[in-house]
Write an enzyme that holds these catalytic residues in place. Structure first.
Site, PDB file in Angstrom:
ATOM      1  N   LYS A  72       0.918  -1.101  -0.109  1.00 32.38           N
ATOM      2  CA  LYS A  72       0.192  -0.059  -0.164  1.00 32.38           C
ATOM      3  C   LYS A  72       0.944   1.214  -0.042  1.00 32.38           C
ATOM      4  CE  LYS A  72      -3.474  -0.483  -0.501  1.00 32.38           C
ATOM      5  NZ  LYS A  72      -4.061  -0.683  -2.106  1.00 32.38           N
ATOM      6  N   GLY A  74       2.284   2.159  -2.884  1.00 35.93           N
ATOM      7  CA  GLY A  74       2.223   2.826  -4.445  1.00 35.93           C
ATOM      8  C   GLY A  74       3.058   1.883  -5.455  1.00 35.93           C
ATOM      9  N   SER A 163      -4.519   2.614   4.378  1.00 30.40           N
ATOM     10  CA  SER A 163      -4.584   2.239   3.169  1.00 30.40           C
ATOM     11  C   SER A 163      -4.749   0.765   3.269  1.00 30.40           C
ATOM     12  CB  SER A 163      -3.522   2.732   2.347  1.00 30.40           C
ATOM     13  OG  SER A 163      -3.476   3.804   2.073  1.00 30.40           O
ATOM     14  N   ALA A 281     -11.346   6.007  -0.677  1.00 32.45           N
ATOM     15  CA  ALA A 281     -11.402   6.699   0.343  1.00 32.45           C
ATOM     16  C   ALA A 281     -11.022   5.986   1.570  1.00 32.45           C
ATOM     17  CB  ALA A 281     -12.570   7.554   0.424  1.00 32.45           C
ATOM     18  N   HIS A 282     -10.143   6.615   2.455  1.00 33.74           N
ATOM     19  CA  HIS A 282      -9.786   5.778   3.838  1.00 33.74           C
ATOM     20  C   HIS A 282     -11.208   6.045   4.757  1.00 33.74           C
ATOM     21  CE1 HIS A 282      -5.207   6.308   3.186  1.00 33.74           C
ATOM     22  NE2 HIS A 282      -5.898   5.350   2.365  1.00 33.74           N
TER      23      HIS A 282
END
Length: 315
Positions: A72, A74, A163, A281-282
């Site tokens: 998480k 990227g 994330s 969205a978190h």
């Protein structure tokens, strides 16, 4: 005179010294293919490996670069952006060779078979985010190739925790399975639950120490994942330099998609964005709990900065 004649005879009959390694022919196989063959010989008990060579001259080969993590952080975005470069051949799926025992027991030939076909001048790249936090992986990668160049992409550890939770939450939702709220993971007996796996994965200095036992810091390039999201081009430029690639990726390869809320890619007129699962969205977290999480990471972050000689704009 007799001694002279005897010496001459000895020179004539003396066997020629054969070098331990054959001289390199400029028209022979590339250095990457040669290295691959030597690695396979060292690690294959029967030396019965096979090379898959395509009629166009491409072949499957061991990666020269691995994106080792972090989960998480990227990694998928980094791989897709790096794939814009013509000299990069990227494995599509996460291979999990070094961290999954069932895969590792299959040996290097199996690993090679998971790689894309690439040309001799290309760099083969694979990414498995779980490598960074797996204790056994650094030594295993080192035993395969001590010269491996590693890419590590990191984000603010608190954001990475959120994330991490978000991904698992949605995976359960898609399977119509209930999943606890994030508060139930973050809080235990009224205190921050430091045993939560997502928190452990964000203790970057702990895992980095393990990698630095085997690889020097100049073999590990750290990509700032937060900057990659906001302005990807400068970060990719740094990766190109680290991998000693010619500068082929430019700012026009990126454009901001207002609908998705993040950068997408433009390659030879073709536009593509990351999967819809990216950029979710978190969950809403109580401000005090979030501050407690950020406070917990303050010292670990400081240790990490000292370890790598760099600072990041994290809470």
């Amino acid at each position: 005179m007799a001694a002279f004649l005897l010496g001459a005879v000895l020179l004539i009959v003396q066997p020629q010294i054969v070098p331990s390694r054959p001289a390199i022919n400029s028209n022979a196989e590339t250095s990457s293919q040669s290295v691959q063959r030597e690695l396979l010989k060292k690690t294959s008990q029967k030396n019965d490996f096979k090379e898959s060579i395509h009629s166009n001259g491409s072949c499957q080969q061991l990666p020269q670069t691995i994106i080792i993590g972090v989960r998480k952080g990227g990694t998928r975005a980094l791989l897709e952006m790096l794939s814009l470069h013509p000299d990069i051949a990227a494995a599509e799926s996460e291979v999990h060779f070094f961290d999954w025992e069932d895969h590792y027991r299959n040996g290097l030939q199996w690993y090679i078979n998971q790689m894309p076909f690439s040309y001799p001048h290309q760099i083969t790249v694979e990414k498995t985010p779980a490598y960074f936090t797996s204790p056994k992986v650094p030594e295993r990668v080192y035993n395969m190739n001590q010269s491996m160049r590693l890419l590590l992409i990191l984000r603010d550890p608190s954001e990475r925790v959120l994330s991490d939770y978000t991904q698992v939450f949605y995976n359960h939702m898609q399977k119509h399975k209930p999943y606890p709220s994030i508060e139930q993971f973050l809080i235990k007996n009224g205190e921050l639950n430091v045993d939560y796996k997502a928190i452990n994965r964000s203790l970057y200095y702990v895992h980095m120490q393990n990698w630095l036992k085997y690889f020097p810091l100049d073999h590990i390039h750290i990509v700032d994942g937060d900057k990659l999201i906001k302005d990807p081009f400068p970060e990719i430029e740094k990766v190109e330099r680290f991998l000693k690639l010619s500068p082929q990726i430019n700012a026009s390869n990126f454009y901001f998609n207002k609908t998705k809320g993040f950068y997408c890619l433009r390659d030879s007129g073709r536009e593509r964005c990351l999967h819809e699962s990216k950029g979710r969205a978190h969950p809403q977290v109580d401000t005090r709990l979030l501050e407690k999480l950020q406070e917990y990471f303050h010292e670990p972050n400081k240790k990490f900065f000292e370890l790598v000689g760099r600072t990041f704009d994290w809470h």
